[in-house]
Scaffold this motif. Sequence first.
Motif, PDB file in Angstrom:
ATOM      1  N   GLY A 122       3.433   5.892  -5.743  1.00 27.25           N
ATOM      2  CA  GLY A 122       3.473   6.160  -7.213  1.00 27.25           C
ATOM      3  C   GLY A 122       4.305   4.921  -7.797  1.00 27.25           C
ATOM      4  N   CYS A 123       4.630   3.985  -7.119  1.00 28.88           N
ATOM      5  CA  CYS A 123       5.356   2.656  -7.869  1.00 28.88           C
ATOM      6  C   CYS A 123       4.349   1.987  -8.624  1.00 28.88           C
ATOM      7  CB  CYS A 123       5.923   1.607  -6.800  1.00 28.88           C
ATOM      8  SG  CYS A 123       7.536   2.434  -6.100  1.00 28.88           S
ATOM      9  N   SER A 124       4.471   1.448  -9.663  1.00 23.89           N
ATOM     10  CA  SER A 124       3.823   0.479 -10.544  1.00 23.89           C
ATOM     11  C   SER A 124       3.715  -0.784  -9.806  1.00 23.89           C
ATOM     12  CB  SER A 124       4.341   0.098 -11.921  1.00 23.89           C
ATOM     13  OG  SER A 124       5.490  -0.728 -11.726  1.00 23.89           O
ATOM     14  N   HIS A 125       2.427  -1.573 -10.028  1.00 14.72           N
ATOM     15  CA  HIS A 125       2.389  -2.811  -9.197  1.00 14.72           C
ATOM     16  C   HIS A 125       3.680  -3.800  -9.429  1.00 14.72           C
ATOM     17  CE1 HIS A 125       0.375  -6.673  -8.265  1.00 14.72           C
ATOM     18  NE2 HIS A 125       1.152  -7.238  -9.422  1.00 14.72           N
ATOM     19  N   PHE A 138      12.521   2.703 -12.873  1.00 13.62           N
ATOM     20  CA  PHE A 138      12.048   1.309 -11.999  1.00 13.62           C
ATOM     21  C   PHE A 138      10.725   1.783 -11.560  1.00 13.62           C
ATOM     22  CE2 PHE A 138      11.514   0.111  -7.821  1.00 13.62           C
ATOM     23  CZ  PHE A 138      11.733  -1.214  -7.711  1.00 13.62           C
ATOM     24  N   LYS A 139      10.265   2.892 -11.124  1.00 14.86           N
ATOM     25  CA  LYS A 139       9.078   3.046 -10.517  1.00 14.86           C
ATOM     26  C   LYS A 139       8.030   2.637 -11.472  1.00 14.86           C
ATOM     27  CE  LYS A 139       7.859   6.830  -8.491  1.00 14.86           C
ATOM     28  NZ  LYS A 139       7.774   8.333  -8.270  1.00 14.86           N
ATOM     29  N   SER A 140       8.029   2.893 -12.858  1.00 16.94           N
ATOM     30  CA  SER A 140       7.051   2.677 -13.693  1.00 16.94           C
ATOM     31  C   SER A 140       7.334   1.181 -14.461  1.00 16.94           C
ATOM     32  CB  SER A 140       6.956   3.920 -14.818  1.00 16.94           C
ATOM     33  OG  SER A 140       8.298   3.644 -15.560  1.00 16.94           O
ATOM     34  N   ASN A 196       0.799  -1.262  -0.016  1.00 19.12           N
ATOM     35  CA  ASN A 196      -0.111  -0.136   0.247  1.00 19.12           C
ATOM     36  C   ASN A 196       0.886   1.173   0.080  1.00 19.12           C
ATOM     37  OD1 ASN A 196      -2.313  -1.567   0.165  1.00 19.12           O
ATOM     38  ND2 ASN A 196      -2.590  -1.507   2.278  1.00 19.12           N
ATOM     39  N   PHE A 197       1.983   1.255   0.605  1.00 19.01           N
ATOM     40  CA  PHE A 197       2.843   2.395   0.889  1.00 19.01           C
ATOM     41  C   PHE A 197       3.450   2.604  -0.429  1.00 19.01           C
ATOM     42  CE2 PHE A 197       7.092   4.161   1.463  1.00 19.01           C
ATOM     43  CZ  PHE A 197       6.974   5.026   2.315  1.00 19.01           C
ATOM     44  N   LEU A 198       4.010   1.674  -0.962  1.00 18.43           N
ATOM     45  CA  LEU A 198       4.869   1.883  -2.286  1.00 18.43           C
ATOM     46  C   LEU A 198       3.589   2.226  -3.419  1.00 18.43           C
ATOM     47  CD1 LEU A 198       6.987  -1.438  -2.246  1.00 18.43           C
ATOM     48  CD2 LEU A 198       7.824   1.082  -1.937  1.00 18.43           C
TER      49      LEU A 198
END
Length: 222
Positions: free
Chosen positions: A40-43, A143-145, A34-36
Motif C-alpha cells: 500500500g505504499c505510494s510510488h 508516509f505511505k501516501s 514490489n513488496f512495498l
Amino acid sequence: EGMYTIITDEEKSKVDTSMFSGLPGTDPLDQVYNFLRKKGCSHEAAIGILANAHQESGGDSSKYQVGGPGRGILQWEGGRFNRLMEFADQQGKGWTDLECQLEFLWLELNTKDMNERMKGGSGFGSNLAKHNITGHPQGFEGFKSTTDAEYATALFEGAFERASIPMMQNRYGAIPELDQRFKEKSKVNKINGLLEWIANQESGKSSNSILRQIGRASCRER
C-alpha cells in the motif's frame, strides 16, 4: 530502549505468516519495490525506502557493516537486529532472507512507536529537524501516501534509520535513477494489468484480436 523500535506482543501477533510466499522481481531492489507497493505504499514512499536501502546496503540483505554492527538491507543493529534474528527464527528462516527482513520491516513500521517517530512526537522531532523537515501529522499512514520522494527519504531516515552520519547526499542522489526505473516499471505493470483484464473479459478471443480492439479504440479516441 530509546534507539530501539518498540514492538508490543499485540503487534507481533498481527504478523500474517501466510504472506511468506516468495518475492516477485528480477533483483533485490525490484523485489523491495514490489513488496512495498503491494503493502500500500505510494510510488514515492517506496522510492524513499529504496533510497535509504541503497545507501545502507546497496540492496544486499546479507550485508555486514564495515567496522560496525549494522546487518541486512537496512542495517539493523543492537537490540533491533536481535529482534530480527528472533523473528526470522520464528518463521524458520535465516536473518539474511530478504522476504523475512521485509516482513520484519513492515512489522516495525506498523508499531505505535514508529507512528510517533514519523509524527515527530514524543521527543523524536530532533531526528527529523536535522533533515530540515517536520513529522507527518498522520504518522506512518501519511508516509505511505506521500507524493514527495525526497520527503519520504528524509522521514524514513530520521524515524527508522537514525544514522549517526546519514550522508543524505547519497540517499537523495539515488532518487532520480530509482524514480525513473520504477516509474517505467509501473507503466509496464499497468499495461500488463490492462491486457490481463481484457483477456479475462474476452477469454474466447485471441490476444491478436484483443490488441486490434485496443488499437481501434485508441484511434477512435484520437
